[in-house]
Design an enzyme around this catalytic site. Structure first.
Site, mmCIF file in Angstrom:
data_model
loop_
_atom_site.group_PDB
_atom_site.id
_atom_site.type_symbol
_atom_site.label_atom_id
_atom_site.label_comp_id
_atom_site.label_asym_id
_atom_site.label_seq_id
_atom_site.Cartn_x
_atom_site.Cartn_y
_atom_site.Cartn_z
ATOM 1 N N HIS A 175 0.645 -1.206 0.010
ATOM 2 C CA HIS A 175 0.013 -0.089 0.052
ATOM 3 C C HIS A 175 0.764 1.275 0.053
ATOM 4 C CE1 HIS A 175 -3.502 2.440 1.646
ATOM 5 N NE2 HIS A 175 -2.544 2.969 1.955
ATOM 6 N N GLU A 176 1.924 1.248 1.142
ATOM 7 C CA GLU A 176 2.946 2.586 0.865
ATOM 8 C C GLU A 176 3.608 2.650 -0.294
ATOM 9 O OE1 GLU A 176 1.863 4.550 3.051
ATOM 10 O OE2 GLU A 176 0.915 3.148 4.493
ATOM 11 N N HIS A 222 1.612 4.449 -2.997
ATOM 12 C CA HIS A 222 1.688 5.692 -3.013
ATOM 13 C C HIS A 222 2.943 6.266 -3.742
ATOM 14 C CE1 HIS A 222 -1.689 6.591 -0.142
ATOM 15 N NE2 HIS A 222 -1.210 5.924 0.935
ATOM 16 N N VAL A 276 13.300 -17.473 -6.126
ATOM 17 C CA VAL A 276 12.048 -18.126 -5.981
ATOM 18 C C VAL A 276 11.718 -18.480 -7.486
ATOM 19 C CG1 VAL A 276 9.510 -17.964 -5.350
ATOM 20 C CG2 VAL A 276 11.493 -16.966 -3.674
ATOM 21 N N LEU A 331 11.176 -12.964 -11.651
ATOM 22 C CA LEU A 331 12.433 -12.362 -11.654
ATOM 23 C C LEU A 331 13.611 -13.411 -12.064
ATOM 24 C CD1 LEU A 331 11.878 -10.367 -8.308
ATOM 25 C CD2 LEU A 331 12.234 -9.377 -10.694
ATOM 26 N N GLU A 337 22.718 0.002 -32.027
ATOM 27 C CA GLU A 337 23.401 -1.163 -31.379
ATOM 28 C C GLU A 337 22.857 -2.341 -32.064
ATOM 29 O OE1 GLU A 337 24.752 1.700 -28.878
ATOM 30 O OE2 GLU A 337 22.593 1.375 -28.999
ATOM 31 N N ASP A 360 24.050 0.788 -24.447
ATOM 32 C CA ASP A 360 23.785 2.086 -25.240
ATOM 33 C C ASP A 360 24.904 2.672 -25.612
ATOM 34 O OD1 ASP A 360 22.497 3.781 -26.558
ATOM 35 O OD2 ASP A 360 21.027 4.329 -25.333
#
Length: 424
Positions: A145-146, A149, A217, A222, A284, A296
């Site tokens: 939640h934070e 924000h 995991v 990821l 590139e 780059d």
């Protein structure tokens, strides 16, 4: 625009656990780390629906003493944590947002606080969170939640003209046991508006395997140490090059993703993978040995650009006219040479260099490397030499380094007009 909004984003998160968290876990740091890894895994799950992956790239535990004053006044604690992050943590470890986890109870019903629409900002891409529950999921949803924000999301408001009508979504104003892992349409709109308006760059870069400090995991999308690929869970994976159950490449595959990965094989050597953005950029091409597009690269400093009328510097083509336009709008143009004679005086804001309080006037040959002068619209008989000055930043309104100041010459960083071949 749609492609920009749909691109995958990566929040590289740093978490700091304060002394009160160490005490809560009886000094058992291994146990505390596990608690935090579970929190981050949940946050990553929550954000995957928005095409955002959240990776823990740094964990700091204040086992001896707190490095800031953590108090029940959430506003003060947030401000000092933001300040500490900008002046201390960022200098030591690169990351996109830092969140504090504390067992100190904040005043009132507050269990977390964060700056809004601040992701990638130096002193405000932060949040503070109270470890307010024995249930890991509830603490994780508070941090999610934070973080929302930071990513531009405001609270879901029920029964307003916005009609978020989700009393239990991640951005609900108060936490409840019914809380879900979903974002309301309001949150999604807020996030898209944040991307469009602020264009936060830092979350476009994927973390490297070795940057991630939590245990790998398989299935969290990821790419982590020990994995060849990670396309999510076996139910959701849509990548034929990757075996979702093992996070290994499927038989015969060389790669699973990357700008130089084509149908599970490395693209042929010489295949362009990043076009040149402008005169001062270089295209590139793939090497044929890797799925990644090479770093780059930019044209060398001094390379002609802008219809061969200017010269590149650090990948930009600094043009005096464009500098005037950026200050005064599309009708602005560079002022006649007579205006630049003010820089010969070395008075007020007109000079080439300022060191401490000493002003150095420009030499005749350097006058077009000092204060920038512009004219607005067509010039009549009288010319007004427009210039810009800022008390806060003396460099604002000066001709930019690398700008052409005479044929074959550019301004160097000492604001001297020198031969382009010796400037770099």
């Amino acid at each position: 625009q749609q492609r920009y909004l749909n691109a995958k984003r990566y929040v590289k998160l740093a978490i700091v656990a304060d002394r009160s968290m160490v005490t809560k876990h009886n000094g058992k740091l291994k146990k505390l780390r596990k608690w935090i890894y579970r929190i981050v895994n949940t946050i990553n799950e929550v954000y995957r629906s928005l095409n955002i992956l959240v990776a823990l790239v740094y964990l700091e535990i204040w086992s001896k003493e707190d490095l800031i004053n953590v108090t029940s006044a959430a506003k003060d604690t947030l401000a000092s944590f933001g300040n500490w992050r900008a002046t201390d943590l960022l200098k030591r470890r690169s990351h996109d947002a830092a969140h504090l986890l504390t067992n100190i109870k904040f005043d009132g019903t507050t269990v977390g606080k964060a700056y809004v629409a601040s992701m990638c900002q130096q002193d405000s891409s932060v949040g503070i969170n109270q470890d307010h529950s024995k249930i890991n999921l509830l603490v994780a949803l508070t941090m999610a939640h934070e973080l929302g924000h930071n990513l531009g999301m405001s609270h879901d408001v029920v029964n307003t003209e916005k009609q978020c009508n989700c009393g239990t979504c991640v951005m609900a104003p108060t936490i409840s046991d019914q809380i879900s892992k979903l974002f309301s349409n309001c949150s999604k709109n807020d996030y898209e508006n944040f991307l469009t308006l602020y264009k936060p760059q830092c979350i476009l870069n994927e973390p490297s395997k070795t940057d991630i400090v939590s245990p790998p995991v398989c299935g969290n999308e990821l790419l982590e140490v020990g994995e060849e690929c990670d396309c999510g869970s076996p139910e959701t994976c849509q990548n034929p090059c990757c075996d979702a159950a093992t996070c290994k490449l499927t038989s015969g595959s060389q790669c699973a993703k990357g700008l130089c990965c084509d149908q599970c094989k490395f693209s042929k050597s010489g295949t362009e993978c990043r076009a040149a953005k402008d005169d001062c950029d270089i295209a590139e091409s793939c090497t044929g040995q890797s799925a990644d597009c090479p770093t780059d690269d930019l044209q060398r400093n001094g390379q002609p650009c802008g219809n061969n009328a200017q010269y590149c510097r650090k990948g930009k083509c600094p043009i005096m006219t464009n500098q005037c336009i950026s200050f005064y709008g599309p009708n602005a143009a560079v002022a006649p040479d007579a205006c630049f004679d003010y820089n010969l005086k070395g008075e007020g804001n007109f000079y080439c260099r300022k060191e401490q309080a000493t002003i150095f006037p420009c030499a005749q040959k350097d006058k077009k490397c000092g204060r920038l002068f512009c004219v607005l619209g067509p010039t009549g008989k009288r010319i007004s030499c427009e210039h810009t000055y800022s008390q806060d930043d003396p460099d604002i309104g000066m001709v930019l380094p690398g700008t052409k100041c005479a044929d074959g010459k550019v301004c160097n960083s000492n604001r001297e007009c020198v031969d382009v071949n010796t400037a770099y």
